[in-house]
Design an enzyme around this catalytic site. Structure first.
Site, short mmCIF file in Angstrom:
data_model
loop_
_atom_site.label_atom_id
_atom_site.label_comp_id
_atom_site.label_asym_id
_atom_site.label_seq_id
_atom_site.Cartn_x
_atom_site.Cartn_y
_atom_site.Cartn_z
N HIS A 17 0.84 -1.21 0.00
CA HIS A 17 0.00 0.00 0.00
C HIS A 17 0.88 1.26 0.00
CE1 HIS A 17 -3.05 -2.62 2.37
NE2 HIS A 17 -3.58 -2.45 1.17
N LYS A 41 -16.11 -7.38 6.76
CA LYS A 41 -15.30 -8.28 7.59
C LYS A 41 -15.05 -7.59 8.94
CE LYS A 41 -12.75 -7.52 3.65
NZ LYS A 41 -11.51 -7.04 3.08
N ARG A 90 -2.47 -6.12 -8.16
CA ARG A 90 -1.41 -7.06 -7.86
C ARG A 90 -1.33 -8.15 -8.90
NH1 ARG A 90 -3.48 -7.78 -1.88
NH2 ARG A 90 -5.30 -7.19 -3.08
N SER A 128 -2.94 -7.67 3.32
CA SER A 128 -3.15 -7.46 4.77
C SER A 128 -3.57 -8.78 5.42
CB SER A 128 -4.24 -6.42 5.01
OG SER A 128 -3.88 -5.20 4.40
P1 ADP Z 1 -9.84 -3.39 -0.20
O1 ADP Z 1 -10.49 -4.07 0.97
O2 ADP Z 1 -10.57 -2.21 -0.74
O3 ADP Z 1 -9.30 -4.31 -1.27
P2 ADP Z 1 -7.13 -3.13 0.69
O4 ADP Z 1 -6.69 -2.34 1.86
O5 ADP Z 1 -6.95 -4.60 0.75
O6 ADP Z 1 -8.60 -2.69 0.49
O7 ADP Z 1 -6.43 -2.58 -0.63
C1 ADP Z 1 -6.57 -1.25 -1.05
C2 ADP Z 1 -5.97 -1.10 -2.44
O8 ADP Z 1 -4.57 -1.41 -2.40
C3 ADP Z 1 -6.54 -2.02 -3.50
O9 ADP Z 1 -6.57 -1.31 -4.72
C4 ADP Z 1 -5.56 -3.16 -3.56
O10 ADP Z 1 -5.57 -3.79 -4.83
C5 ADP Z 1 -4.27 -2.41 -3.34
N1 ADP Z 1 -3.22 -3.27 -2.79
C6 ADP Z 1 -3.32 -4.11 -1.73
N2 ADP Z 1 -2.15 -4.76 -1.51
C7 ADP Z 1 -1.29 -4.31 -2.48
C8 ADP Z 1 0.07 -4.62 -2.82
N3 ADP Z 1 0.77 -5.54 -2.15
N4 ADP Z 1 0.62 -3.97 -3.87
C9 ADP Z 1 -0.12 -3.07 -4.56
N5 ADP Z 1 -1.40 -2.76 -4.31
C10 ADP Z 1 -1.98 -3.36 -3.28
#
Ligand code: ADP
Length: 165
Positions: A17, A41, A90, A128
């Site tokens: 992120h 969740k 990703r 995460s």
């Molecule tokens: P959500 O629950 O909306 O998917 P996340 O916090 O999991 O929220 O992710 C927010 C954004 O960050 C999404 O666009 C996700 O694809 C991106 N993201 C999550 N992990 C990574 C990573 N390792 N590298 C690049 N982008 C990521």
């Protein structure tokens, strides 16, 4: 002025992120990280804790702000006077959902566009959810998180364990 919202759950924020935040802050005049409140969740961290962690690790980025939101993303984007949504991609598995979301958002608010940044290969496997799994089994999470966030995760897992006793 180009203003973007980078929305997500950030439970917790990972180096993947953070990489997207840093890179979008180079492209845009201002980036607002939007932390989603009404998560279906059960999150590990409260929304306030997630906002605080993000604020802490982005404090040296002058054009990055952090704010929580609930309700429709496009409404938050409009309130913030932003015109772009940033999302990270990703793997192909992210693509279908992200495409659906961005098409829907464009129907609801046609002036808002979504841009996708592809992940840094270093972090392409990182989520995460996986970090939380590792932390609960007392694995080493330092590779995946900013040191400040890693400490908060360890504290939270210990708190969970105490409460389960
Ligand atoms: P959500 O629950 O909306 O998917 P996340 O916090 O999991 O929220 O992710 C927010 C954004 O960050 C999404 O666009 C996700 O694809 C991106 N993201 C999550 N992990 C990574 C990573 N390792 N590298 C690049 N982008 C990521």
């Amino acid at each position: 002025m180009s203003v973007a919202v980078y929305p997500g759950s950030f439970d917790p924020v990972t180096l993947g992120h953070l990489d997207i935040i840093e890179r979008s802050a180079k492209i845009m005049d201002k980036v607002i990280v939007g932390v989603l409140k009404n998560n279906s969740k059960t999150p590990l961290f409260s929304v306030e804790e997630r906002v605080n962690m993000l604020k802490n690790i982005t404090k040296d980025m002058p054009n990055v702000e952090v704010s929580s939101f609930d309700g429709l993303l496009v409404d938050f984007v409009q309130q913030q006077k932003a015109d772009v949504i940033v999302r990270g991609l990703r793997a192909i598995t992210d693509f279908e959902y992200e495409l659906q979301m961005s098409q829907t958002n464009r129907v609801i608010a046609s002036q808002i566009d979504t841009i996708f940044l592809t992940t840094n290969l270093k972090y392409s496997y990182l989520s995460s959810t996986i970090v939380k799994e590792i932390a609960r089994y007392h694995g080493n999470i330092n590779e995946f998180l900013h040191p400040y966030v890693a400490e908060k995760v360890r504290e939270k897992v210990e708190e969970e364990e105490r409460n389960a006793r």
